[in-house]
Write a protein that holds these residues in place. Structure first.
Motif, PDB file in Angstrom:
ATOM      1  N   ALA A 198      10.781 -19.790  26.227  1.00  0.00           N
ATOM      2  CA  ALA A 198      12.174 -19.986  26.644  1.00  0.00           C
ATOM      3  C   ALA A 198      13.061 -19.191  25.707  1.00  0.00           C
ATOM      4  O   ALA A 198      12.990 -19.353  24.489  1.00  0.00           O
ATOM      5  N   THR A 199      13.867 -18.290  26.286  1.00  0.00           N
ATOM      6  CA  THR A 199      14.734 -17.476  25.438  1.00  0.00           C
ATOM      7  C   THR A 199      16.038 -17.197  26.157  1.00  0.00           C
ATOM      8  O   THR A 199      16.095 -17.197  27.394  1.00  0.00           O
ATOM      9  N   ALA A 200      17.090 -16.995  25.386  1.00  0.00           N
ATOM     10  CA  ALA A 200      18.430 -16.856  25.976  1.00  0.00           C
ATOM     11  C   ALA A 200      19.295 -15.959  25.118  1.00  0.00           C
ATOM     12  O   ALA A 200      19.040 -15.784  23.916  1.00  0.00           O
ATOM     13  N   GLY A 201      20.308 -15.375  25.795  1.00  0.00           N
ATOM     14  CA  GLY A 201      21.297 -14.597  25.073  1.00  0.00           C
ATOM     15  C   GLY A 201      21.045 -13.108  25.139  1.00  0.00           C
ATOM     16  O   GLY A 201      19.903 -12.647  25.230  1.00  0.00           O
ATOM     17  N   ASP A 202      22.163 -12.345  25.096  1.00  0.00           N
ATOM     18  CA  ASP A 202      22.028 -10.896  25.259  1.00  0.00           C
ATOM     19  C   ASP A 202      21.298 -10.243  24.087  1.00  0.00           C
ATOM     20  O   ASP A 202      20.743  -9.155  24.230  1.00  0.00           O
ATOM     21  N   ALA A 203      21.210 -10.926  22.964  1.00  0.00           N
ATOM     22  CA  ALA A 203      20.480 -10.346  21.822  1.00  0.00           C
ATOM     23  C   ALA A 203      18.994 -10.192  22.124  1.00  0.00           C
ATOM     24  O   ALA A 203      18.288  -9.419  21.466  1.00  0.00           O
ATOM     25  N   LYS A 204      18.516 -10.928  23.119  1.00  0.00           N
ATOM     26  CA  LYS A 204      17.092 -10.860  23.466  1.00  0.00           C
ATOM     27  C   LYS A 204      16.819  -9.880  24.616  1.00  0.00           C
ATOM     28  O   LYS A 204      15.672  -9.657  25.004  1.00  0.00           O
ATOM     29  N   SER A 205      17.865  -9.271  25.152  1.00  0.00           N
ATOM     30  CA  SER A 205      17.705  -8.481  26.388  1.00  0.00           C
ATOM     31  C   SER A 205      16.885  -7.214  26.175  1.00  0.00           C
ATOM     32  O   SER A 205      16.096  -6.837  27.055  1.00  0.00           O
ATOM     33  N   ASP A 206      17.032  -6.567  25.021  1.00  0.00           N
ATOM     34  CA  ASP A 206      16.248  -5.344  24.784  1.00  0.00           C
ATOM     35  C   ASP A 206      14.757  -5.657  24.671  1.00  0.00           C
ATOM     36  O   ASP A 206      13.906  -4.989  25.270  1.00  0.00           O
ATOM     37  N   ALA A 207      14.432  -6.709  23.929  1.00  0.00           N
ATOM     38  CA  ALA A 207      13.010  -7.075  23.772  1.00  0.00           C
ATOM     39  C   ALA A 207      12.422  -7.509  25.106  1.00  0.00           C
ATOM     40  O   ALA A 207      11.295  -7.135  25.461  1.00  0.00           O
ATOM     41  N   LEU A 208      13.201  -8.249  25.885  1.00  0.00           N
ATOM     42  CA  LEU A 208      12.682  -8.705  27.178  1.00  0.00           C
ATOM     43  C   LEU A 208      12.431  -7.522  28.110  1.00  0.00           C
ATOM     44  O   LEU A 208      11.405  -7.454  28.802  1.00  0.00           O
ATOM     45  N   HIS A 209      13.353  -6.582  28.094  1.00  0.00           N
ATOM     46  CA  HIS A 209      13.189  -5.357  28.889  1.00  0.00           C
ATOM     47  C   HIS A 209      11.924  -4.608  28.450  1.00  0.00           C
ATOM     48  O   HIS A 209      11.094  -4.211  29.286  1.00  0.00           O
ATOM     49  N   ALA A 210      11.710  -4.500  27.150  1.00  0.00           N
ATOM     50  CA  ALA A 210      10.527  -3.781  26.646  1.00  0.00           C
ATOM     51  C   ALA A 210       9.241  -4.485  27.066  1.00  0.00           C
ATOM     52  O   ALA A 210       8.271  -3.844  27.502  1.00  0.00           O
TER      53      ALA A 210
END
Ligand code: 6PG
Length: 247
Positions: A198-210
Motif C-alpha cells: 500500500a503506497t500513496a502520494g506523488d513522491a512515490k509516482s516515479d518509483a511506481l512508474h519504474a
C-alpha cells in the motif's frame, strides 16, 4: 515488471485505508476458517497508520483478535518506545487500542545489536510459523509500503536484495540513514500467502512508474524483487502515486 492486474488504484488516503482494512479483515477470516489463526506481518512507515486506526475503531468485535498474531516486516534500530519505532506506531494505532496481549505480538528488537536481533527474529519465525515446502516460515499476510526510492520493508537500493537470500531476517546498514535496520528478506516475503503493498502520494509516482512500466531492476528498485512463489501479490495505490503510470 509488476502485474497491472494486481493493481488497485483508489482516490486518496482515506480510500486506501479502507481497502487495506477490508483486505486485512478478509484475509483474517480466510485464515481463521482454514487454520484457526491469522499470522500477519505489519508494515512500517506512516502509510498504514490510517488503516491500523480504522481496524481498531471499526473491527474490535468483528474479528476474534485472540487468534491473530502480529509480526513485523521491518524495524528501525531504536528502542520500542521511540517515535521512530514501527512497533510503537503499530502499538499506538492498533495493538494498544485493541488490547492485544503481548504474547501475540512478536516485535523485532530494535534496541539490540542489529545482527543479533536479526538472528533472534529468524529463530522466532522458525519457531512460531509453519514452514512451506522449502522450510521458509509462512505468513498469511505481509503488509508492505514503498519508499520514493522503491525500497520496501528495509530492503534499500544499493545492495542486490537477492544477496544472502538463504537467511530470513537481515540487518543491513542503510547509508542514507547512517544506521542499521532489521528486515524480512525477499525469501520470507515471497513465501507469504498474500503480500499487499500500500503506497500513496506523488513522491512515490516515479518509483511506481519504474516498477510497473520499466524493466525489472531490483538493485535500483528493491520492491521489484518481490515475486511470491504461490502467493498473491497485490498493490493498493492512490491516484497521486499512480499519476505517472502508462495508460
Ligand atoms: C519503514 C518501512 C518502509 C516504509 C516506506 C514507506 O520502516 O519505514 O518499513 O519500508 O513502508 O518507507 O513509508 P511511508 O509509508 O512513511 O511513506
Amino acid at each position: 515488471m509488476a502485474n497491472r492486474e494486481k493493481l488497485t488504484i483508489v482516490a486518496d488516503d482515506a480510500a486506501l485505508a479502507r481497502v487495506v482494512t477490508n483486505l486485512v479483515i478478509g484475509e483474517a477470516q480466510v485464515a481463521l476458517n482454514a487454520r484457526g489463526r491469522f499470522d500477519l506481518a505489519l508494515a512500517g512507515g506512516t502509510t498504514p497508520k490510517a488503516a491500523y486506526a480504522m481496524l481498531a475503531e471499526e473491527h474490535r468485535t468483528t474479528l476474534d483478535w485472540s487468534r491473530v498474531r502480529f509480526f513485523f516486516g521491518d524495524e528501525r534500530c531504536v528502542p520500542p518506545d521511540s517515535t521512530e519505532s514501527n512497533y510503537r506506531t503499530a502499538h499506538d494505532a492498533l495493538l494498544g487500542p485493541l488490547d492485544i496481549a503481548g504474547a501475540r505480538v512478536f516485535r523485532m528488537r530494535g534496541e539490540d545489536q542489529p545482527a543479533a536481533a536479526a538472528a533472534a527474529y529468524a529463530q522466532v519465525l522458525r519457531h512460531e510459523l509453519t514452514g512451506d515446502a522449502a522450510g521458509t516460515p509462512t505468513f498469511d499476510l505481509v503488509l508492505l509500503g514503498m519508499g520514493p526510492d522503491g525500497h520496501t520493508a528495509s530492503l534499500f537500493p544499493g545492495e542486490d536484495p537477492r544477496v544472502g537470500d538463504d537467511d530470513l531476517v537481515r540487518a543491513p546498514y542503510v547509508a542514507k540513514f547512517a544506521t542499521h535496520r532489521l528486515t524480512l528478506t525477499p525469501r520470507v516475503i515471497d513465501a507469504a500467502r498474500v503480500v499487499a503493498i500500500a503506497t500513496a502520494g506523488d513522491a512515490k509516482s516515479d518509483a511506481l512508474h519504474a516498477v510497473f512500466d520499466g524493466p525489472s531492476d531490483p538493485a535500483t528498485y528493491p520492491i521489484a524483487i518481490l515475486a511470491p512463489a504461490s502467493g498473491d501479490l497485490r498493490w493498493f495505490v492512490d491516484r497521486a502515486a499512480a499519476a505517472k503510470l502508462a495508460r
